[in-house]
Design a protein around this motif. Structure first.
Motif, PDB file in Angstrom:
ATOM      1  N   SER A 151      -2.926 -33.990 -15.328  1.00 53.43           N
ATOM      2  CA  SER A 151      -2.422 -34.824 -14.235  1.00 53.43           C
ATOM      3  C   SER A 151      -2.076 -33.992 -13.005  1.00 53.43           C
ATOM      4  O   SER A 151      -1.978 -34.525 -11.898  1.00 53.43           O
ATOM      5  CB  SER A 151      -1.191 -35.607 -14.694  1.00 53.43           C
ATOM      6  N   ASN A 152      -1.887 -32.690 -13.179  1.00 56.78           N
ATOM      7  CA  ASN A 152      -1.572 -31.823 -12.046  1.00 56.78           C
ATOM      8  C   ASN A 152      -2.810 -31.313 -11.315  1.00 56.78           C
ATOM      9  O   ASN A 152      -2.696 -30.766 -10.224  1.00 56.78           O
ATOM     10  CB  ASN A 152      -0.737 -30.626 -12.515  1.00 56.78           C
ATOM     11  N   GLY A 153      -3.979 -31.452 -11.930  1.00 60.15           N
ATOM     12  CA  GLY A 153      -5.194 -31.011 -11.265  1.00 60.15           C
ATOM     13  C   GLY A 153      -6.185 -30.395 -12.227  1.00 60.15           C
ATOM     14  O   GLY A 153      -6.157 -30.643 -13.430  1.00 60.15           O
ATOM     15  N   MET A 154      -7.068 -29.572 -11.676  1.00 57.30           N
ATOM     16  CA  MET A 154      -8.091 -28.906 -12.475  1.00 57.30           C
ATOM     17  C   MET A 154      -7.587 -27.542 -12.925  1.00 57.30           C
ATOM     18  O   MET A 154      -6.920 -26.829 -12.160  1.00 57.30           O
ATOM     19  CB  MET A 154      -9.371 -28.759 -11.659  1.00 57.30           C
ATOM     20  N   LEU A 155      -7.930 -27.174 -14.154  1.00 54.74           N
ATOM     21  CA  LEU A 155      -7.446 -25.940 -14.759  1.00 54.74           C
ATOM     22  C   LEU A 155      -8.653 -25.122 -15.190  1.00 54.74           C
ATOM     23  O   LEU A 155      -9.417 -25.539 -16.058  1.00 54.74           O
ATOM     24  CB  LEU A 155      -6.558 -26.260 -15.963  1.00 54.74           C
ATOM     25  N   ILE A 156      -8.832 -23.952 -14.598  1.00 54.70           N
ATOM     26  CA  ILE A 156     -10.028 -23.149 -14.799  1.00 54.70           C
ATOM     27  C   ILE A 156      -9.661 -21.832 -15.480  1.00 54.70           C
ATOM     28  O   ILE A 156      -8.806 -21.085 -14.985  1.00 54.70           O
ATOM     29  CB  ILE A 156     -10.735 -22.847 -13.467  1.00 54.70           C
ATOM     30  N   GLY A 157     -10.309 -21.538 -16.608  1.00 54.10           N
ATOM     31  CA  GLY A 157     -10.110 -20.270 -17.302  1.00 54.10           C
ATOM     32  C   GLY A 157     -10.892 -19.173 -16.607  1.00 54.10           C
ATOM     33  O   GLY A 157     -12.080 -18.996 -16.839  1.00 54.10           O
ATOM     34  N   ALA A 158     -10.226 -18.415 -15.745  1.00 53.89           N
ATOM     35  CA  ALA A 158     -10.908 -17.431 -14.909  1.00 53.89           C
ATOM     36  C   ALA A 158     -11.599 -16.354 -15.731  1.00 53.89           C
ATOM     37  O   ALA A 158     -12.651 -15.828 -15.328  1.00 53.89           O
ATOM     38  CB  ALA A 158      -9.900 -16.779 -13.951  1.00 53.89           C
ATOM     39  N   ASP A 159     -11.044 -15.999 -16.892  1.00 57.97           N
ATOM     40  CA  ASP A 159     -11.635 -14.928 -17.688  1.00 57.97           C
ATOM     41  C   ASP A 159     -12.933 -15.358 -18.364  1.00 57.97           C
ATOM     42  O   ASP A 159     -13.650 -14.516 -18.906  1.00 57.97           O
ATOM     43  CB  ASP A 159     -10.639 -14.421 -18.730  1.00 57.97           C
ATOM     44  N   GLN A 160     -13.265 -16.645 -18.327  1.00 56.93           N
ATOM     45  CA  GLN A 160     -14.527 -17.115 -18.876  1.00 56.93           C
ATOM     46  C   GLN A 160     -15.541 -17.437 -17.776  1.00 56.93           C
ATOM     47  O   GLN A 160     -16.640 -17.895 -18.060  1.00 56.93           O
ATOM     48  CB  GLN A 160     -14.312 -18.365 -19.730  1.00 56.93           C
ATOM     49  N   GLN A 161     -15.174 -17.158 -16.530  1.00 66.34           N
ATOM     50  CA  GLN A 161     -16.022 -17.551 -15.394  1.00 66.34           C
ATOM     51  C   GLN A 161     -16.227 -16.387 -14.432  1.00 66.34           C
ATOM     52  O   GLN A 161     -16.283 -16.589 -13.225  1.00 66.34           O
ATOM     53  CB  GLN A 161     -15.366 -18.730 -14.651  1.00 66.34           C
ATOM     54  N   CYS A 162     -16.375 -15.170 -14.921  1.00 65.41           N
ATOM     55  CA  CYS A 162     -16.395 -14.018 -14.011  1.00 65.41           C
ATOM     56  C   CYS A 162     -17.424 -12.970 -14.415  1.00 65.41           C
ATOM     57  O   CYS A 162     -17.198 -11.778 -14.222  1.00 65.41           O
ATOM     58  CB  CYS A 162     -15.002 -13.406 -13.915  1.00 65.41           C
ATOM     59  N   TRP A 175     -21.111 -16.904 -29.499  1.00 66.33           N
ATOM     60  CA  TRP A 175     -20.665 -18.093 -28.757  1.00 66.33           C
ATOM     61  C   TRP A 175     -20.032 -17.695 -27.429  1.00 66.33           C
ATOM     62  O   TRP A 175     -20.287 -18.318 -26.392  1.00 66.33           O
ATOM     63  CB  TRP A 175     -19.666 -18.891 -29.591  1.00 66.33           C
ATOM     64  N   GLU A 176     -19.212 -16.662 -27.455  1.00 67.54           N
ATOM     65  CA  GLU A 176     -18.536 -16.235 -26.226  1.00 67.54           C
ATOM     66  C   GLU A 176     -19.539 -15.718 -25.195  1.00 67.54           C
ATOM     67  O   GLU A 176     -19.415 -16.009 -24.008  1.00 67.54           O
ATOM     68  CB  GLU A 176     -17.498 -15.167 -26.573  1.00 67.54           C
ATOM     69  N   ARG A 177     -20.529 -14.977 -25.639  1.00 67.59           N
ATOM     70  CA  ARG A 177     -21.543 -14.488 -24.693  1.00 67.59           C
ATOM     71  C   ARG A 177     -22.322 -15.649 -24.079  1.00 67.59           C
ATOM     72  O   ARG A 177     -22.629 -15.638 -22.886  1.00 67.59           O
ATOM     73  CB  ARG A 177     -22.509 -13.537 -25.406  1.00 67.59           C
ATOM     74  N   ASN A 178     -22.626 -16.645 -24.891  1.00 61.94           N
ATOM     75  CA  ASN A 178     -23.392 -17.793 -24.397  1.00 61.94           C
ATOM     76  C   ASN A 178     -22.571 -18.692 -23.484  1.00 61.94           C
ATOM     77  O   ASN A 178     -23.128 -19.497 -22.734  1.00 61.94           O
ATOM     78  CB  ASN A 178     -23.942 -18.616 -25.569  1.00 61.94           C
ATOM     79  N   ASN A 179     -21.260 -18.584 -23.546  1.00 62.92           N
ATOM     80  CA  ASN A 179     -20.383 -19.435 -22.738  1.00 62.92           C
ATOM     81  C   ASN A 179     -19.631 -18.653 -21.667  1.00 62.92           C
ATOM     82  O   ASN A 179     -18.663 -19.162 -21.099  1.00 62.92           O
ATOM     83  CB  ASN A 179     -19.402 -20.187 -23.633  1.00 62.92           C
ATOM     84  N   PHE A 180     -20.082 -17.456 -21.390  1.00 59.67           N
ATOM     85  CA  PHE A 180     -19.487 -16.627 -20.354  1.00 59.67           C
ATOM     86  C   PHE A 180     -20.279 -16.862 -19.070  1.00 59.67           C
ATOM     87  O   PHE A 180     -21.444 -16.493 -18.962  1.00 59.67           O
ATOM     88  CB  PHE A 180     -19.548 -15.160 -20.773  1.00 59.67           C
ATOM     89  N   ALA A 181     -19.660 -17.503 -18.095  1.00 55.84           N
ATOM     90  CA  ALA A 181     -20.365 -17.942 -16.885  1.00 55.84           C
ATOM     91  C   ALA A 181     -20.287 -16.883 -15.790  1.00 55.84           C
ATOM     92  O   ALA A 181     -19.324 -16.112 -15.691  1.00 55.84           O
ATOM     93  CB  ALA A 181     -19.770 -19.247 -16.383  1.00 55.84           C
ATOM     94  N   ALA A 182     -21.316 -16.865 -14.961  1.00 51.75           N
ATOM     95  CA  ALA A 182     -21.380 -15.920 -13.850  1.00 51.75           C
ATOM     96  C   ALA A 182     -20.341 -16.258 -12.788  1.00 51.75           C
ATOM     97  O   ALA A 182     -20.091 -17.431 -12.490  1.00 51.75           O
ATOM     98  CB  ALA A 182     -22.778 -15.934 -13.238  1.00 51.75           C
ATOM     99  N   LEU A 183     -19.765 -15.243 -12.213  1.00 47.41           N
ATOM    100  CA  LEU A 183     -18.765 -15.444 -11.158  1.00 47.41           C
ATOM    101  C   LEU A 183     -19.336 -16.252  -9.999  1.00 47.41           C
ATOM    102  O   LEU A 183     -18.665 -17.137  -9.463  1.00 47.41           O
ATOM    103  CB  LEU A 183     -18.274 -14.079 -10.659  1.00 47.41           C
ATOM    104  N   ASN A 184     -20.572 -15.994  -9.630  1.00 48.32           N
ATOM    105  CA  ASN A 184     -21.181 -16.707  -8.496  1.00 48.32           C
ATOM    106  C   ASN A 184     -21.377 -18.190  -8.771  1.00 48.32           C
ATOM    107  O   ASN A 184     -21.585 -18.971  -7.836  1.00 48.32           O
ATOM    108  CB  ASN A 184     -22.517 -16.066  -8.132  1.00 48.32           C
ATOM    109  N   ASP A 185     -21.351 -18.586 -10.054  1.00 47.11           N
ATOM    110  CA  ASP A 185     -21.537 -19.990 -10.420  1.00 47.11           C
ATOM    111  C   ASP A 185     -20.223 -20.762 -10.504  1.00 47.11           C
ATOM    112  O   ASP A 185     -20.212 -21.933 -10.898  1.00 47.11           O
ATOM    113  CB  ASP A 185     -22.261 -20.089 -11.765  1.00 47.11           C
TER     114      ASP A 185
END
Length: 232
Positions: A151-162, A175-185
């Motif tokens: 309810s407070n907003g969007m919550l982003i796990g930065a360590d999985q998106q960098c 699984w972690e390697r396949n779900n580790f997103a590029a920082l630019n994305d």
């Protein structure tokens, strides 16, 4: 405003105050320029991380006191929804020492990505004028959720998106390697979660409902940012 069960309350001053607060929030969220992109929790995490490096015997106490207790409303929500346990958080830290050392610079770069992320919001507003734009909180979690909403907003796990070249991946499982997103994305991932924030809630447990929810979030993320966070 419409539920018959609340008819007797609508004439009260308290009800009017609640509705008034809701109106103000909705009016503020109607403008994508009003959404705050909050990265202060990333800074809190690294300060706690440095303290833990000097005193590893008290990791749980330090992370609780210096990170979670001082965190934003978004971090509080993310903790209750996804992290759930300081012990589990520390367990993940202990399992990935090289990984976390290697992503520090990348997580601190997220603050500079505000223009790209907000551009996706502006594009969505053009496509869907009824869209609402809450605050976005970037946090460090325990590798079990790249993003969610409260309810407070969007919550982003930065360590999985960098992810960038040079990040240490040896401690991540498949699984972690396949779900580790590029920082630019990252703008695409935020756009995906933003759609979840404005989707109507449903108790329908069907696969079709899930496919529609996730598919629509991916579709609109790609339409507004050019990125599909679940392309793989």
């Amino acid at each position: 405003r419409q539920d018959d069960d609340l008819t007797s309350l609508r004439a009260t001053l308290e009800f009017a105050k609640i509705v008034g607060r809701m109106d103000k929030i909705q009016a503020r969220q109607a403008d994508p320029k009003n959404a705050k992109l909050v990265t202060s929790d990333i800074n809190l995490f690294w300060r706690a991380y440095d303290l833990v490096t000097k005193d590893p015997a008290h990791q749980e106490d330090i992370y609780k006191r210096e990170y979670f207790d001082k965190g934003s409303p978004g971090l509080q929500d993310y903790f209750s929804i996804k992290i759930r346990s300081v012990d589990q958080f520390v367990k993940n830290q202990r399992a990935k020492p090289d990984f976390y050392r290697s992503i520090r610079v990348n997580t601190l770069r997220i603050a500079a990505m505000t223009p790209q992320i907000r551009a996706g919001f502006v594009k969505l507003k053009e496509i869907y004028p009824a869209a609402r734009f809450p605050n976005v909180y970037f946090v460090v979690g325990r590798w079990n959720s790249g993003g969610t909403a409260s309810s407070n907003g969007m919550l982003i796990g930065a360590d999985q998106q960098c992810l960038t070249p040079g990040v240490a991946l040896g401690e991540l499982n498949l699984w972690e390697r396949n779900n580790f997103a590029a920082l630019n994305d990252l703008p695409g991932l935020v756009a995906h979660e933003q759609i979840h924030y404005i989707q109507k809630a449903s108790s329908d447990p069907s696969l079709l409902r899930g496919a529609l929810n996730e598919g629509m979030a991916d579709f609109l993320a790609e339409l507004t940012t050019g990125q599909n966070p679940n392309a793989r």
